[in-house]
Write a protein that holds these residues in place. Structure first.
Motif, mmCIF file in Angstrom:
data_model
loop_
_atom_site.group_PDB
_atom_site.id
_atom_site.type_symbol
_atom_site.label_atom_id
_atom_site.label_comp_id
_atom_site.label_asym_id
_atom_site.label_seq_id
_atom_site.Cartn_x
_atom_site.Cartn_y
_atom_site.Cartn_z
ATOM 1 N N THR A 41 0.844 -1.198 0.000
ATOM 2 C CA THR A 41 0.000 0.000 0.000
ATOM 3 C C THR A 41 0.880 1.250 0.000
ATOM 4 O OG1 THR A 41 -1.752 -1.159 1.199
ATOM 5 C CG2 THR A 41 -1.803 1.253 1.267
ATOM 6 N N LEU A 42 0.566 2.182 -0.895
ATOM 7 C CA LEU A 42 1.341 3.413 -1.049
ATOM 8 C C LEU A 42 1.025 4.410 0.066
ATOM 9 C CD1 LEU A 42 3.215 5.220 -2.828
ATOM 10 C CD2 LEU A 42 1.144 5.966 -3.998
ATOM 11 N N VAL A 43 2.078 4.987 0.664
ATOM 12 C CA VAL A 43 1.944 6.021 1.688
ATOM 13 C C VAL A 43 2.857 7.177 1.278
ATOM 14 C CG1 VAL A 43 2.151 6.580 4.144
ATOM 15 C CG2 VAL A 43 1.624 4.228 3.449
ATOM 16 N N ARG A 44 2.270 8.353 1.051
ATOM 17 C CA ARG A 44 3.055 9.533 0.669
ATOM 18 C C ARG A 44 3.422 10.312 1.926
ATOM 19 N NH1 ARG A 44 -0.301 8.962 -3.897
ATOM 20 N NH2 ARG A 44 0.947 8.909 -5.799
ATOM 21 N N LEU A 45 4.712 10.687 2.002
ATOM 22 C CA LEU A 45 5.246 11.295 3.216
ATOM 23 C C LEU A 45 5.974 12.603 2.924
ATOM 24 C CD1 LEU A 45 6.779 7.970 4.495
ATOM 25 C CD2 LEU A 45 4.696 9.029 5.368
ATOM 26 N N ARG A 46 6.098 13.428 3.954
ATOM 27 C CA ARG A 46 6.817 14.705 3.860
ATOM 28 C C ARG A 46 7.751 14.808 5.071
ATOM 29 N NH1 ARG A 46 2.747 18.103 3.018
ATOM 30 N NH2 ARG A 46 3.204 18.119 0.810
ATOM 31 N N ALA A 47 8.992 15.231 4.814
ATOM 32 C CA ALA A 47 9.976 15.401 5.895
ATOM 33 C C ALA A 47 9.540 16.515 6.839
ATOM 34 C CB ALA A 47 11.350 15.706 5.309
ATOM 35 N N SER A 48 9.567 16.219 8.136
ATOM 36 C CA SER A 48 9.168 17.210 9.136
ATOM 37 C C SER A 48 10.273 18.217 9.422
ATOM 38 C CB SER A 48 8.770 16.519 10.437
ATOM 39 O OG SER A 48 7.655 15.694 10.222
ATOM 40 N N GLY A 49 11.512 17.790 9.268
ATOM 41 C CA GLY A 49 12.638 18.673 9.532
ATOM 42 C C GLY A 49 13.743 18.435 8.518
ATOM 43 N N THR A 50 14.714 19.336 8.493
ATOM 44 C CA THR A 50 15.846 19.207 7.581
ATOM 45 C C THR A 50 16.891 18.281 8.197
ATOM 46 O OG1 THR A 50 15.461 21.401 6.675
ATOM 47 C CG2 THR A 50 17.666 20.494 6.384
ATOM 48 N N VAL A 51 17.414 17.380 7.365
ATOM 49 C CA VAL A 51 18.460 16.455 7.790
ATOM 50 C C VAL A 51 19.672 16.708 6.901
ATOM 51 C CG1 VAL A 51 19.081 14.033 8.114
ATOM 52 C CG2 VAL A 51 16.691 14.728 8.361
ATOM 53 N N THR A 52 20.819 17.007 7.517
ATOM 54 C CA THR A 52 22.038 17.244 6.739
ATOM 55 C C THR A 52 23.162 16.365 7.257
ATOM 56 O OG1 THR A 52 22.923 18.996 8.141
ATOM 57 C CG2 THR A 52 21.394 19.672 6.402
ATOM 58 N N GLY A 53 24.159 16.201 6.414
ATOM 59 C CA GLY A 53 25.331 15.437 6.817
ATOM 60 C C GLY A 53 26.101 16.098 7.942
ATOM 61 N N SER A 54 25.988 17.408 8.049
ATOM 62 C CA SER A 54 26.740 18.119 9.086
ATOM 63 C C SER A 54 26.038 18.113 10.444
ATOM 64 C CB SER A 54 27.008 19.561 8.654
ATOM 65 O OG SER A 54 25.802 20.266 8.490
ATOM 66 N N ASN A 55 24.712 17.891 10.480
ATOM 67 C CA ASN A 55 24.018 17.927 11.772
ATOM 68 C C ASN A 55 23.418 16.580 12.170
ATOM 69 O OD1 ASN A 55 21.615 17.569 10.342
ATOM 70 N ND2 ASN A 55 20.771 19.571 10.855
ATOM 71 N N SER A 56 23.781 15.500 11.474
ATOM 72 C CA SER A 56 23.191 14.193 11.743
ATOM 73 C C SER A 56 24.258 13.127 11.919
ATOM 74 C CB SER A 56 22.273 13.774 10.592
ATOM 75 O OG SER A 56 21.241 14.704 10.414
ATOM 76 N N SER A 57 23.869 12.081 12.625
ATOM 77 C CA SER A 57 24.717 10.903 12.782
ATOM 78 C C SER A 57 23.890 9.683 12.416
ATOM 79 C CB SER A 57 25.175 10.763 14.235
ATOM 80 O OG SER A 57 25.928 11.875 14.632
ATOM 81 N N VAL A 58 24.563 8.636 11.952
ATOM 82 C CA VAL A 58 23.868 7.388 11.632
ATOM 83 C C VAL A 58 23.135 6.908 12.883
ATOM 84 C CG1 VAL A 58 24.192 4.968 10.994
ATOM 85 C CG2 VAL A 58 25.482 6.739 9.804
ATOM 86 N N GLY A 59 21.885 6.530 12.710
ATOM 87 C CA GLY A 59 21.060 6.058 13.824
ATOM 88 C C GLY A 59 20.140 7.112 14.407
ATOM 89 N N ASN A 60 20.362 8.396 14.097
ATOM 90 C CA ASN A 60 19.448 9.440 14.582
ATOM 91 C C ASN A 60 18.043 9.171 14.063
ATOM 92 O OD1 ASN A 60 21.719 10.708 15.616
ATOM 93 N ND2 ASN A 60 21.415 12.620 14.536
ATOM 94 N N THR A 61 17.046 9.492 14.871
ATOM 95 C CA THR A 61 15.656 9.328 14.466
ATOM 96 C C THR A 61 15.234 10.462 13.541
ATOM 97 O OG1 THR A 61 15.120 8.194 16.525
ATOM 98 C CG2 THR A 61 13.272 9.168 15.326
ATOM 99 N N VAL A 62 14.485 10.114 12.496
ATOM 100 C CA VAL A 62 13.892 11.120 11.616
ATOM 101 C C VAL A 62 12.380 10.919 11.627
ATOM 102 C CG1 VAL A 62 15.886 11.449 10.127
ATOM 103 C CG2 VAL A 62 14.242 9.672 9.568
#
Length: 173
Positions: A41-62
């Motif tokens: 089943t198709l679910v269309r989504l929109r990012a709630s916040g900006t995620v960048t390589g400079s402010n994120s680490s692997v494993g952070n919740t989005v």
């Protein structure tokens, strides 16, 4: 004869009482019906916040939000505005000599109308601008060019993504 008439009246009264009880309970029964959400089943989504390589680490919740109601057989099973959860799956920071950064996200679940977490599959990787050629040219002319960074990978707030449910899920609508 009078005994027979009383018996018939009691049977009619019991039948009417049963019918009226079932009619008044019908909305409650219908309101708690189980609905199967099929795999894929198709679910269309929109990012709630900006995620960048400079402010994120692997494993952070989005967190993403559902953009429009998802319906199965006319019943809303996932409401617009519901949260979808995932993690940052990869991060590469922008480097010297113009190498681009990147950031990747993987979404794992979305919340149905009854609170059930439905497994989903969606991922996205955003690459920053590669400035290696520019950095090399400037570096050959002036050493400062070798210290020029590439663009950061960035998944901007409001970016859209399509997800699919992984397996069938039964929810109460």
């Amino acid at each position: 004869m009078e005994l027979l008439m009383n018996k018939i009246k009691r049977q009619i009264a019991a039948t009417l009482l049963t019918v009226m009880t079932l009619q008044s309970a019908a909305p409650l029964i219908a309101a708690t019906m189980a609905t199967k959400v099929p795999a894929g089943t198709l679910v269309r989504l929109r990012a709630s916040g900006t995620v960048t390589g400079s402010n994120s680490s692997v494993g952070n919740t989005v967190i993403f939000t559902v953009t429009n109601d998802v319906k199965v057989d006319g019943a809303v099973v996932i409401k617009a505005g519901a949260n979808a959860i995932g993690t940052v799956s990869s991060v590469r920071k922008a480097g010297i000599i113009g190498s681009a950064g990147s950031v990747g996200v993987s979404l794992t679940s979305v919340t149905a109308v009854d609170g059930t977490e439905i497994p989903i599959s969606a991922s996205a990787v955003r690459e920053g601008e590669d400035k290696q050629i520019t950095a090399l040219i400037i570096g050959l002319l002036c050493l400062v060019g070798f210290f020029m960074k590439g663009g950061e990978g960035e998944l901007q707030a409001g970016s859209t993504l399509e997800a699919r449910t992984i397996s069938e899920a039964t929810i109460t609508t």
